[in-house]
Scaffold this active site. Structure first.
Site, mmCIF file in Angstrom:
data_model
loop_
_atom_site.group_PDB
_atom_site.id
_atom_site.type_symbol
_atom_site.label_atom_id
_atom_site.label_comp_id
_atom_site.label_asym_id
_atom_site.label_seq_id
_atom_site.Cartn_x
_atom_site.Cartn_y
_atom_site.Cartn_z
ATOM 1 N N LYS A 10 0.839 -1.200 0.000
ATOM 2 C CA LYS A 10 0.000 0.000 0.000
ATOM 3 C C LYS A 10 0.882 1.261 0.000
ATOM 4 O O LYS A 10 2.101 1.182 0.231
ATOM 5 C CB LYS A 10 -0.916 -0.037 1.227
ATOM 6 N N TYR A 50 -11.641 -2.916 -3.054
ATOM 7 C CA TYR A 50 -12.282 -2.984 -1.745
ATOM 8 C C TYR A 50 -13.812 -2.935 -1.840
ATOM 9 O O TYR A 50 -14.466 -2.478 -0.903
ATOM 10 C CB TYR A 50 -11.741 -1.867 -0.846
ATOM 11 N N ARG A 86 -1.586 -14.390 4.605
ATOM 12 C CA ARG A 86 -2.439 -13.711 5.596
ATOM 13 C C ARG A 86 -1.793 -13.802 6.988
ATOM 14 O O ARG A 86 -1.791 -12.842 7.743
ATOM 15 C CB ARG A 86 -3.847 -14.331 5.620
ATOM 16 N N ASN A 113 -1.707 0.008 7.109
ATOM 17 C CA ASN A 113 -1.196 -1.276 7.593
ATOM 18 C C ASN A 113 -0.377 -1.990 6.520
ATOM 19 O O ASN A 113 -0.249 -3.203 6.520
ATOM 20 C CB ASN A 113 -2.331 -2.142 8.144
ATOM 21 N N HIS A 116 -1.889 -5.415 1.496
ATOM 22 C CA HIS A 116 -3.157 -6.113 1.257
ATOM 23 C C HIS A 116 -2.848 -7.514 0.767
ATOM 24 O O HIS A 116 -1.925 -7.710 -0.027
ATOM 25 C CB HIS A 116 -3.981 -5.396 0.171
ATOM 26 N N GLU A 127 -9.627 -10.511 -7.551
ATOM 27 C CA GLU A 127 -8.724 -9.368 -7.362
ATOM 28 C C GLU A 127 -7.587 -9.389 -8.388
ATOM 29 O O GLU A 127 -7.204 -8.345 -8.909
ATOM 30 C CB GLU A 127 -8.153 -9.386 -5.935
HETATM 31 N N1 UDP Z 1 -9.515 -0.392 7.381
HETATM 32 C C1 UDP Z 1 -9.695 0.878 7.897
HETATM 33 N N2 UDP Z 1 -10.450 1.033 9.035
HETATM 34 C C2 UDP Z 1 -11.062 -0.023 9.650
HETATM 35 C C3 UDP Z 1 -10.891 -1.319 9.106
HETATM 36 C C4 UDP Z 1 -10.113 -1.463 7.963
HETATM 37 O O1 UDP Z 1 -9.178 1.853 7.356
HETATM 38 O O2 UDP Z 1 -11.732 0.170 10.687
HETATM 39 C C5 UDP Z 1 -8.699 -0.554 6.151
HETATM 40 C C6 UDP Z 1 -7.350 -1.242 6.404
HETATM 41 O O3 UDP Z 1 -6.375 -0.628 5.548
HETATM 42 C C7 UDP Z 1 -7.632 -2.665 5.966
HETATM 43 C C8 UDP Z 1 -8.599 -2.453 4.812
HETATM 44 O O4 UDP Z 1 -9.423 -1.367 5.244
HETATM 45 O O5 UDP Z 1 -6.463 -3.367 5.583
HETATM 46 C C9 UDP Z 1 -9.479 -3.649 4.482
HETATM 47 O O6 UDP Z 1 -10.087 -4.116 5.659
HETATM 48 P P1 UDP Z 1 -10.202 -5.670 5.964
HETATM 49 O O7 UDP Z 1 -11.169 -5.839 7.091
HETATM 50 O O8 UDP Z 1 -10.502 -6.398 4.685
HETATM 51 O O9 UDP Z 1 -8.744 -6.045 6.510
HETATM 52 P P2 UDP Z 1 -7.549 -6.908 5.879
HETATM 53 O O10 UDP Z 1 -8.168 -7.987 5.045
HETATM 54 O O11 UDP Z 1 -6.696 -5.950 5.097
HETATM 55 O O12 UDP Z 1 -6.826 -7.453 7.081
HETATM 56 MG MG MG Z 2 -9.648 -7.901 3.588
#
Ligand code: UDP
Ligand code: MG
Length: 157
Positions: A10, A50, A86, A113, A116, A127
């Site tokens: 990212k 997303y 993951r 974070n 992705h 994706e």
């Molecule tokens: N995110 C955010 N606020 C939140 C939860 C998620 O900005 O409260 C962002 C964060 O960058 C995350 C992405 O949205 O990686 C996608 O969320 P997901 O729950 O799919 O998490 P991931 O699969 O990336 O662990």
């Molecule tokens: Mg996710």
């Protein structure tokens, strides 16, 4: 089963000079890089990645963040690569992620974070299709496959 997954470094990962660190972890684990593109995503492309979060309160901010600076998109291939990547990424929020994971070691944010990774074979397939045509994904053999999976080495009797 051999799987493919979409990994995106990212904007914060690029800006914080962590591209090598993140790729290095996947590379050293033994995964095979089969495609890569360095791009600045449009808000539309970020929204497609997303799409499942479209209704969430954080969606708009997430899309702005993801399209704010370049990202590195990659396809990695290996047996079980989706679950393993993951695990290596760690929990979503950097401040909760376990030490030893990418997010646990380098992020303390909810949004920024670093990385992705697709979360299932179905989402990986969708994706990957958003960013790569089939001909952009390279088929080749890594010569250490025997040693990674341990199958070609027959024990001496
Ligand atoms: N995110 C955010 N606020 C939140 C939860 C998620 O900005 O409260 C962002 C964060 O960058 C995350 C992405 O949205 O990686 C996608 O969320 P997901 O729950 O799919 O998490 P991931 O699969 O990336 O662990
Ligand atoms: Mg996710």
């Amino acid at each position: 089963m051999v799987e493919r997954t979409l990994i995106v470094i990212k904007p914060d990962g690029v800006q914080r000079h962590l591209i090598g660190e993140i790729i290095g972890r996947f590379e050293k684990k033994g995964f095979k890089l089969v495609a890569a593109k360095f791009l600045q995503l449009s808000e539309k492309q970020a929204g497609q990645l997303y799409a499942v979060h479209r209704e969430k309160a954080f969606f708009k901010g997430l899309i702005k963040f993801l399209s704010s600076a370049p990202v590195l998109l990659m396809v990695w291939e290996a047996e079980g690569v989706i679950d393993m990547t993951r695990k290596m990424m760690g929990a979503t929020f950097g401040f909760y992620a376990e030490l030893g994971t990418i997010r646990g070691d380098f992020s303390c944010s909810e949004r920024c974070n670093l990385v992705h990774g697709s979360d299932s074979p179905e989402s990986a397939q969708q994706e990957i299709k958003l960013f790569f045509t089939p001909s952009e994904i390279i088929n080749y053999k890594l010569t250490d496959a025997h040693w990674l999976y341990g199958r070609a080495v027959s024990p001496k009797k």
